[in-house]
Design a protein around this motif. Sequence first.
Motif, PDB file in Angstrom:
ATOM      1  N   GLN A 100       0.846  -1.193   0.000  1.00 59.65           N
ATOM      2  CA  GLN A 100       0.000   0.000   0.000  1.00 59.65           C
ATOM      3  C   GLN A 100       0.881   1.244   0.000  1.00 59.65           C
ATOM      4  N   ARG A 101       0.559   2.196  -0.820  1.00 57.59           N
ATOM      5  CA  ARG A 101       1.323   3.437  -0.867  1.00 57.59           C
ATOM      6  C   ARG A 101       0.779   4.401   0.170  1.00 57.59           C
ATOM      7  N   HIS A 102       1.674   5.101   0.843  1.00 58.09           N
ATOM      8  CA  HIS A 102       1.275   6.037   1.897  1.00 58.09           C
ATOM      9  C   HIS A 102       0.531   7.213   1.277  1.00 58.09           C
ATOM     10  N   PRO A 103      -0.593   7.654   1.878  1.00 57.54           N
ATOM     11  CA  PRO A 103      -1.371   8.748   1.295  1.00 57.54           C
ATOM     12  C   PRO A 103      -0.644  10.093   1.273  1.00 57.54           C
ATOM     13  N   LEU A 104       0.377  10.261   2.094  1.00 60.13           N
ATOM     14  CA  LEU A 104       1.119  11.523   2.099  1.00 60.13           C
ATOM     15  C   LEU A 104       2.433  11.425   1.335  1.00 60.13           C
ATOM     16  N   SER A 105       2.642  10.345   0.622  1.00 59.72           N
ATOM     17  CA  SER A 105       3.864  10.188  -0.161  1.00 59.72           C
ATOM     18  C   SER A 105       3.778  11.003  -1.451  1.00 59.72           C
ATOM     19  N   PHE A 106       4.921  11.178  -2.090  1.00 62.55           N
ATOM     20  CA  PHE A 106       5.013  11.933  -3.333  1.00 62.55           C
ATOM     21  C   PHE A 106       4.353  11.185  -4.486  1.00 62.55           C
ATOM     22  N   THR A 107       3.678  11.937  -5.317  1.00 62.72           N
ATOM     23  CA  THR A 107       3.209  11.429  -6.599  1.00 62.72           C
ATOM     24  C   THR A 107       3.305  12.569  -7.611  1.00 62.72           C
ATOM     25  N   LEU A 108       3.517  12.210  -8.850  1.00 62.65           N
ATOM     26  CA  LEU A 108       3.576  13.202  -9.915  1.00 62.65           C
ATOM     27  C   LEU A 108       2.156  13.515 -10.366  1.00 62.65           C
ATOM     28  N   ASP A 109       1.785  14.774 -10.290  1.00 62.36           N
ATOM     29  CA  ASP A 109       0.476  15.222 -10.753  1.00 62.36           C
ATOM     30  C   ASP A 109       0.702  16.053 -12.008  1.00 62.36           C
ATOM     31  N   HIS A 110      -0.358  16.303 -12.718  1.00 61.62           N
ATOM     32  CA  HIS A 110      -0.270  17.093 -13.948  1.00 61.62           C
ATOM     33  C   HIS A 110      -1.200  18.296 -13.849  1.00 61.62           C
ATOM     34  N   LEU A 111      -0.669  19.478 -14.127  1.00 55.85           N
ATOM     35  CA  LEU A 111      -1.446  20.706 -14.101  1.00 55.85           C
ATOM     36  C   LEU A 111      -2.676  20.568 -14.990  1.00 55.85           C
ATOM     37  N   VAL A 112      -2.468  20.176 -16.229  1.00 53.54           N
ATOM     38  CA  VAL A 112      -3.567  19.876 -17.145  1.00 53.54           C
ATOM     39  C   VAL A 112      -3.706  18.356 -17.144  1.00 53.54           C
ATOM     40  N   PRO A 113      -4.808  17.832 -16.594  1.00 50.82           N
ATOM     41  CA  PRO A 113      -4.973  16.379 -16.509  1.00 50.82           C
ATOM     42  C   PRO A 113      -4.819  15.711 -17.883  1.00 50.82           C
ATOM     43  N   LEU A 114      -4.300  14.510 -17.863  1.00 46.01           N
ATOM     44  CA  LEU A 114      -4.077  13.769 -19.105  1.00 46.01           C
ATOM     45  C   LEU A 114      -5.383  13.564 -19.855  1.00 46.01           C
ATOM     46  N   SER A 115      -6.476  13.368 -19.113  1.00 44.63           N
ATOM     47  CA  SER A 115      -7.776  13.161 -19.758  1.00 44.63           C
ATOM     48  C   SER A 115      -8.309  14.429 -20.424  1.00 44.63           C
ATOM     49  N   LYS A 116      -7.694  15.577 -20.097  1.00 42.32           N
ATOM     50  CA  LYS A 116      -8.101  16.857 -20.686  1.00 42.32           C
ATOM     51  C   LYS A 116      -7.094  17.339 -21.719  1.00 42.32           C
ATOM     52  N   GLY A 117      -6.192  16.446 -22.125  1.00 42.26           N
ATOM     53  CA  GLY A 117      -5.231  16.789 -23.169  1.00 42.26           C
ATOM     54  C   GLY A 117      -3.851  17.164 -22.680  1.00 42.26           C
ATOM     55  N   GLY A 118      -3.598  17.045 -21.361  1.00 39.13           N
ATOM     56  CA  GLY A 118      -2.279  17.353 -20.835  1.00 39.13           C
ATOM     57  C   GLY A 118      -1.235  16.363 -21.312  1.00 39.13           C
ATOM     58  N   ASP A 119       0.009  16.820 -21.418  1.00 39.17           N
ATOM     59  CA  ASP A 119       1.109  15.991 -21.892  1.00 39.17           C
ATOM     60  C   ASP A 119       1.734  15.240 -20.724  1.00 39.17           C
ATOM     61  N   LEU A 120       1.791  13.934 -20.821  1.00 40.03           N
ATOM     62  CA  LEU A 120       2.341  13.067 -19.788  1.00 40.03           C
ATOM     63  C   LEU A 120       3.795  13.391 -19.468  1.00 40.03           C
ATOM     64  N   LEU A 121       4.585  13.708 -20.473  1.00 42.43           N
ATOM     65  CA  LEU A 121       6.030  13.849 -20.286  1.00 42.43           C
ATOM     66  C   LEU A 121       6.538  15.289 -20.321  1.00 42.43           C
ATOM     67  N   ASP A 122       5.656  16.269 -20.349  1.00 41.29           N
ATOM     68  CA  ASP A 122       6.068  17.672 -20.402  1.00 41.29           C
ATOM     69  C   ASP A 122       6.397  18.169 -18.992  1.00 41.29           C
ATOM     70  N   PRO A 123       7.642  18.561 -18.728  1.00 42.10           N
ATOM     71  CA  PRO A 123       8.016  19.051 -17.400  1.00 42.10           C
ATOM     72  C   PRO A 123       7.216  20.287 -16.969  1.00 42.10           C
ATOM     73  N   ILE A 124       6.745  21.072 -17.927  1.00 39.97           N
ATOM     74  CA  ILE A 124       5.935  22.255 -17.616  1.00 39.97           C
ATOM     75  C   ILE A 124       4.589  21.830 -17.013  1.00 39.97           C
ATOM     76  N   ASN A 125       4.123  20.652 -17.359  1.00 41.84           N
ATOM     77  CA  ASN A 125       2.839  20.149 -16.882  1.00 41.84           C
ATOM     78  C   ASN A 125       2.981  19.350 -15.587  1.00 41.84           C
ATOM     79  N   ALA A 126       4.196  19.079 -15.139  1.00 34.61           N
ATOM     80  CA  ALA A 126       4.447  18.238 -13.963  1.00 34.61           C
ATOM     81  C   ALA A 126       4.356  19.047 -12.674  1.00 34.61           C
ATOM     82  N   ARG A 127       3.746  18.450 -11.663  1.00 40.54           N
ATOM     83  CA  ARG A 127       3.622  19.060 -10.342  1.00 40.54           C
ATOM     84  C   ARG A 127       3.833  17.998  -9.276  1.00 40.54           C
ATOM     85  N   SER A 128       4.392  18.403  -8.142  1.00 40.69           N
ATOM     86  CA  SER A 128       4.544  17.508  -6.994  1.00 40.69           C
ATOM     87  C   SER A 128       3.274  17.564  -6.168  1.00 40.69           C
TER      88      SER A 128
END
Length: 94
Positions: A42-70
């Motif tokens: 089980q992953r800890h709920p307060l652990s790091f995950t990569l989020d995307h400013l523009v969600p992938l389902s809304k056309g955000g780029d998976l690999l664009d560093p500009i779209n990446a958020r902690s």
Amino acid sequence: MAGNRRNGRPYRRLCEQQRALGLPCWVCGRAIDYQLTGVDGQRHPLSFTLDHLVPLSKGGDLLDPINARSAHRRCNSARGNRMTVKQAGTSRWW
């Protein structure tokens, strides 16, 4: 394209670059403990995950560093694919 792009080397590299920045969660504004890991698969709920400013389902780029958020895992999950986030400090945490 075969396979899951989130398992590929470019995605893992982006995650490591984002993790190395040591930024707070962009959703809630609180610090992320980048050393947290899962227990019993089980992953800890307060652990790091990569989020995307523009969600992938809304056309955000998976690999664009500009779209990446902690983000915390639970903040990322709670946000879902919404384009907006609740401003940090507006919830009642006491």
